[in-house]
Design an enzyme around this catalytic site. Structure first.
Site, PDB file in Angstrom:
ATOM      1  N   ARG A 231       0.846  -1.188   0.000  1.00 53.56           N
ATOM      2  CA  ARG A 231       0.000   0.000   0.000  1.00 53.56           C
ATOM      3  C   ARG A 231       0.882   1.239   0.000  1.00 53.56           C
ATOM      4  O   ARG A 231       1.893   1.314   0.701  1.00 53.56           O
ATOM      5  CB  ARG A 231      -0.938   0.018   1.226  1.00 53.56           C
ATOM      6  CG  ARG A 231      -2.163  -0.875   1.058  1.00 53.56           C
ATOM      7  CD  ARG A 231      -3.066  -0.306  -0.018  1.00 53.56           C
ATOM      8  NE  ARG A 231      -4.288  -1.060  -0.237  1.00 53.56           N
ATOM      9  CZ  ARG A 231      -4.446  -1.967  -1.189  1.00 53.56           C
ATOM     10  NH1 ARG A 231      -3.431  -2.267  -1.976  1.00 53.56           N
ATOM     11  NH2 ARG A 231      -5.596  -2.572  -1.350  1.00 53.56           N
ATOM     12  N   GLU A 260      -3.721   7.968  -5.371  1.00 53.39           N
ATOM     13  CA  GLU A 260      -3.885   7.366  -6.693  1.00 53.39           C
ATOM     14  C   GLU A 260      -5.213   7.800  -7.312  1.00 53.39           C
ATOM     15  O   GLU A 260      -6.199   7.953  -6.584  1.00 53.39           O
ATOM     16  CB  GLU A 260      -3.858   5.833  -6.593  1.00 53.39           C
ATOM     17  CG  GLU A 260      -2.555   5.276  -6.086  1.00 53.39           C
ATOM     18  CD  GLU A 260      -2.593   3.752  -5.930  1.00 53.39           C
ATOM     19  OE1 GLU A 260      -1.570   3.178  -5.530  1.00 53.39           O
ATOM     20  OE2 GLU A 260      -3.662   3.142  -6.184  1.00 53.39           O
ATOM     21  N   HIS A 279      -0.433   0.725 -10.074  1.00 48.93           N
ATOM     22  CA  HIS A 279      -1.249  -0.258  -9.355  1.00 48.93           C
ATOM     23  C   HIS A 279      -1.701  -1.398 -10.275  1.00 48.93           C
ATOM     24  O   HIS A 279      -2.889  -1.731 -10.352  1.00 48.93           O
ATOM     25  CB  HIS A 279      -2.463   0.423  -8.724  1.00 48.93           C
ATOM     26  CG  HIS A 279      -2.901  -0.235  -7.448  1.00 48.93           C
ATOM     27  ND1 HIS A 279      -3.322   0.474  -6.349  1.00 48.93           N
ATOM     28  CD2 HIS A 279      -2.982  -1.542  -7.098  1.00 48.93           C
ATOM     29  CE1 HIS A 279      -3.652  -0.364  -5.374  1.00 48.93           C
ATOM     30  NE2 HIS A 279      -3.450  -1.603  -5.808  1.00 48.93           N
TER      31      HIS A 279
END
Length: 316
Positions: A231, A260, A279
Site C-alpha cells: 500500500r 492514486e 497499481h
C-alpha cells in the site's frame, strides 16, 4: 464459532446484493453458488432483513442495515474499514485469488530487470548509445520481504526458487513461513536491511503500518532496490526521495502510491531511478472473485471461518 460467522441457515435466507460494477458473468456465478437471486445496485433505505453484499465499497446507506457478510472484490480492505465503523457482527472477507502468483511474477520480473540492467539499456537505446554493461546474478543475493502472509509468501517462494535468500519481516520471529529462509520482526530488521539487495513491501495499510518505511529504514538500506506492491501510504515519499538521492536506496519500483491515480505533476514521476507502474501488479480477475467467494460460501456452510476473513480490528 467466530461471532462474526453467520449460521449456515441465515445465509440461505439473506438477500444477496452486488455493486453495479460487478460483471454480469460474476453475477451469474454468485447466483449459481448460492441459489439466491442477485439484486444489483442499491439505493434508498437499508434492507430490513439480513443481507449479503459483494463489491468494492460498502455504501453508507447499507452500513445501517443488518449486514451479515460483505465480500470485497479487492484484496485490500483499508478503504472499507477507514470509511467508518464496521457494522457490528458483520463478517468481512476479501478476494485474493491468484494475486499472490501475479504479484510474485511482477516482483521477479523487476528483480531480473535489475540484474540485467534493463532500465539502463532502455535509456541507452533512447539515446542511440552503444554501451556494454555486465549482468548481475540474482542467485546468492538477499531479498527482504515485509509481510509474511499469502502474498508475501508467494513472492518469497518464487524468489527463493531462483536461488535468492529470502528474509521475511513479520509479527513472529523465527516462525516457519512458506518461502522464507528466515523470519524476523520489524524491531529486529536492521541487519537484514543492510545486507539486502532487494527490499519488497507487501504490507497492508493499517494504523501500525502507515508511514512504516520512513527515513530510518531507507537510510539503513545499503543501496537496495525498493519494490512496493503493498500500500502506498506505508511509505513516507519524502524519505524515499531522500534515500534515492543519497544512494541509500539504489532504485525504486512503485506499484502503489499514497494518492492514486497520480496526477501528471505528482513528484513521484520525477524521483530518480524510479519506475511507477500504476497499481497493476495484481489486478483482480473475475475468476478470482468467483473462486474466493465460493470458498467462503463453502466454509460458512460448514460453520468454519473462511481463510480470507479479515480481522476488522487489525485491518487485515
Amino acid at each position: 464459532m467466530n461471532e462474526n460467522v453467520p449460521a449456515p441457515g441465515l445465509l440461505t435466507r439473506a438477500r444477496l446484493l452486488a455493486a453495479p460494477a460487478v460483471g454480469a458473468s460474476v453475477v451469474r456465478d454468485l447466483e449459481r453458488i448460492t441459489g439466491l437471486p442477485v439484486e444489483q445496485g442499491f439505493s434508498g433505505a437499508p434492507p430490513q432483513e439480513p443481507f449479503i453484499c459483494v463489491g468494492a465499497a460498502l455504501p453508507e446507506e447499507l452500513r445501517g442495515g443488518p449486514l451479515v457478510w460483505f465480500h470485497s472484490v479487492n484484496a485490500g480492505t483499508d478503504a472499507l474499514l477507514s470509511a467508518g465503523p464496521w457494522p457490528s457482527g458483520a463478517l468481512l472477507t476479501r478476494t485474493v485469488g491468484r494475486m499472490g502468483e501475479r504479484i510474485a511474477q511482477y516482483v521477479l520480473a523487476w528483480v531480473l530487470a535489475d540484474c540485467q540492467s534493463v532500465p539502463g539499456f532502455a535509456a541507452a537505446h533512447a539515446r542511440a548509445e552503444w554501451r556494454r554493461v555486465p549482468s548481475e546474478l540474482a542467485s546468492g543475493q538477499t531479498a527482504v520481504v515485509y509481510g509474511t502472509g499469502r502474498i508475501g509468501s508467494s513472492v518469497a517462494g518464487l524468489l527463493r526458487a531462483c536461488g535468492i535468500r529470502t528474509v521475511g519481516v513479520g509479527r513472529a520471529p523465527g516462525a516457519e513461513r512458506a518461502g522464507f529462509d528466515r523470519v524476523v520482526t520489524a524491531d529486529d530488521d536492521t541487519a537484514s536491511l543492510a545486507s539486502a539487495r532487494w527490499v519488497v513491501s507487501t504490507l497492508p495499510l493499517t494504523p501500525a503500518t502507515a508511514g512504516f518505511f520512513g527515513a530510518e529504514r531507507f537510510a539503513g538500506m545499503g543501496g537496495a532496490t525498493f519494490v512496493n506492491v503493498g500500500r502506498g501510504a506505508t511509505v513516507d515519499m519524502r524519505a524515499l526521495e531522500d534515500g534515492l538521492r543519497s544512494g541509500a536506496v539504489g532504485r525504486a519500483v512503485l506499484d502503489v502510491l499514497p494518492v492514486e491515480p497520480a496526477a501528471p505533476d505528482d513528484p513521484c514521476w520525477r524521483l530518480p531511478r524510479t519506475v511507477v507502474t500504476s497499481h497493476s501488479a495484481g489486478i483482480t480477475a473475475d475468476e478470482d472473485i468467483v473462486t474466493d467467494f465460493a470458498a467462503c460460501w463453502d466454509a460458512l456452510a460448514a460453520g468454519r471461518v473462511p481463510a480470507t476473513a479479515v480481522d476488522v480490528v487489525r485491518g487485515y
